[in-house]
Design a protein around this motif. Structure first.
Motif, short mmCIF file in Angstrom:
data_model
loop_
_atom_site.label_atom_id
_atom_site.label_comp_id
_atom_site.label_asym_id
_atom_site.label_seq_id
_atom_site.Cartn_x
_atom_site.Cartn_y
_atom_site.Cartn_z
N VAL A 214 -7.07 2.50 6.14
CA VAL A 214 -6.65 2.54 5.25
C VAL A 214 -6.92 3.21 4.15
N LEU A 215 -8.21 2.96 3.81
CA LEU A 215 -9.11 3.63 2.49
C LEU A 215 -8.96 4.92 2.69
N ASP A 216 -9.37 5.26 3.76
CA ASP A 216 -9.59 6.69 4.30
C ASP A 216 -8.62 7.68 3.68
N PHE A 217 -6.82 6.51 4.35
CA PHE A 217 -5.85 7.62 4.18
C PHE A 217 -5.25 8.02 2.82
N LEU A 218 -6.45 7.36 1.74
CA LEU A 218 -5.55 7.20 0.30
C LEU A 218 -6.55 8.64 -0.07
N GLN A 219 -7.44 9.07 0.42
CA GLN A 219 -7.73 10.30 -0.36
C GLN A 219 -6.96 12.13 0.32
N TYR A 220 -5.67 11.54 1.09
CA TYR A 220 -4.54 12.72 1.11
C TYR A 220 -3.75 12.37 0.72
N VAL A 221 -3.55 10.84 0.16
CA VAL A 221 -1.60 11.13 -0.20
C VAL A 221 -1.19 11.78 -1.14
N GLU A 222 -1.67 12.25 -1.92
CA GLU A 222 -1.66 13.31 -3.11
C GLU A 222 -0.73 14.66 -2.55
N GLN B 262 0.56 -5.33 6.05
CA GLN B 262 0.17 -6.07 5.17
C GLN B 262 -0.44 -5.79 4.49
N LYS B 263 -1.83 -5.09 4.91
CA LYS B 263 -3.03 -4.53 4.81
C LYS B 263 -2.56 -3.14 3.48
N CYS B 264 -1.76 -2.26 3.89
CA CYS B 264 -1.22 -1.72 3.31
C CYS B 264 0.06 -1.53 2.76
N ASP B 265 0.55 -2.51 2.68
CA ASP B 265 1.22 -2.81 1.67
C ASP B 265 0.96 -3.57 0.60
N GLU B 266 -0.47 -4.43 0.48
CA GLU B 266 -1.10 -4.57 -0.29
C GLU B 266 -1.71 -3.19 -1.60
N LEU B 267 -2.95 -2.95 -0.53
CA LEU B 267 -3.61 -1.66 -1.20
C LEU B 267 -2.59 -0.68 -2.20
N PHE B 268 -1.83 -0.45 -1.10
CA PHE B 268 -0.83 1.27 -1.41
C PHE B 268 -0.08 1.32 -2.51
N LYS B 269 0.64 -0.12 -3.25
CA LYS B 269 1.20 -1.05 -3.94
C LYS B 269 0.55 -0.80 -5.05
N LEU C 172 -1.91 0.82 -6.17
CA LEU C 172 -2.51 2.33 -6.62
C LEU C 172 -1.52 3.55 -6.55
N TYR C 173 -0.79 2.60 -6.17
CA TYR C 173 0.77 3.66 -6.22
C TYR C 173 1.78 2.42 -6.77
N PRO C 174 1.96 1.94 -7.36
CA PRO C 174 3.41 0.93 -7.23
C PRO C 174 4.74 1.36 -6.84
N THR C 175 4.83 2.59 -6.90
CA THR C 175 6.45 3.78 -6.28
C THR C 175 6.35 3.91 -4.87
N VAL C 176 5.11 2.90 -4.75
CA VAL C 176 5.21 3.71 -3.28
C VAL C 176 6.31 2.97 -2.01
N PHE D 93 4.54 8.19 -0.53
CA PHE D 93 4.23 7.87 -1.23
C PHE D 93 5.33 8.87 -2.08
N PRO D 94 4.51 8.75 -3.64
CA PRO D 94 5.38 10.01 -4.76
C PRO D 94 4.96 10.72 -4.26
N SER D 95 4.31 10.97 -3.81
CA SER D 95 3.89 13.01 -3.56
C SER D 95 4.94 13.84 -2.25
N GLY D 96 5.58 13.02 -0.83
CA GLY D 96 6.49 13.00 -0.38
C GLY D 96 5.01 12.82 1.36
N ALA D 97 4.08 12.21 0.76
CA ALA D 97 3.02 12.37 2.21
C ALA D 97 3.54 10.46 3.06
#
Length: 108
Positions: free
Chosen positions: A30-38, A62-69, A71-75, A86-90
């Motif tokens: 999940v952390l690895d994906f964060l470098q690409y979500v923009e 559950q892990k994605c929901d907790e972490l993504f939100k 860092l990106y409250p509007t995910v 994600f807000p970027s469309g990713a």
């Protein structure tokens, strides 16, 4: 081991990471994906054998929901398509791979 996994992306196209329950495999993925979500063109997939393994307590959803939100409250979680947007469309999809025929679900 987790640090080695995260730094492996500098030199490897594919990294395999194993270990017992609770060793951090899902969190590292999940952390690895964060470098690409923009990147609006990014599409990531997290797989498990069954849907309950994806969306059950302590699972990737559950892990994605907790972490993504955090860092990106509007995910947004789109349940019908089982994906985070994600807000970027990713997009990050959660998919089961229970049967051999499910391989066809990953084409395109």
């Amino acid at each position: 081991k987790q640090e080695m996994f995260l730094s492996s992306q500098e030199t490897a196209d594919i990294t395999l990471f194993g270990g017992g329950a609770g060793s951090g495999k899902t969190l590292m993925g999940v952390l690895d994906f964060l470098q690409y979500v923009e990147d609006p063109a990014f599409r990531g997939v997290i797989t498990r054998r069954t849907t309950p393994q994806l969306v059950g307590p302590g699972g990737p959803q559950q892990k994605c929901d907790e972490l993504f939100k955090k860092l990106y409250p509007t995910v947004r979680w789109q349940e019908k398509k089982s994906k985070f947007i994600f807000p970027s469309g990713a997009e990050v999809f959660l998919r089961h791979f229970e049967h051999e025929t499910n391989k066809d679900d990953f084409q395109g």
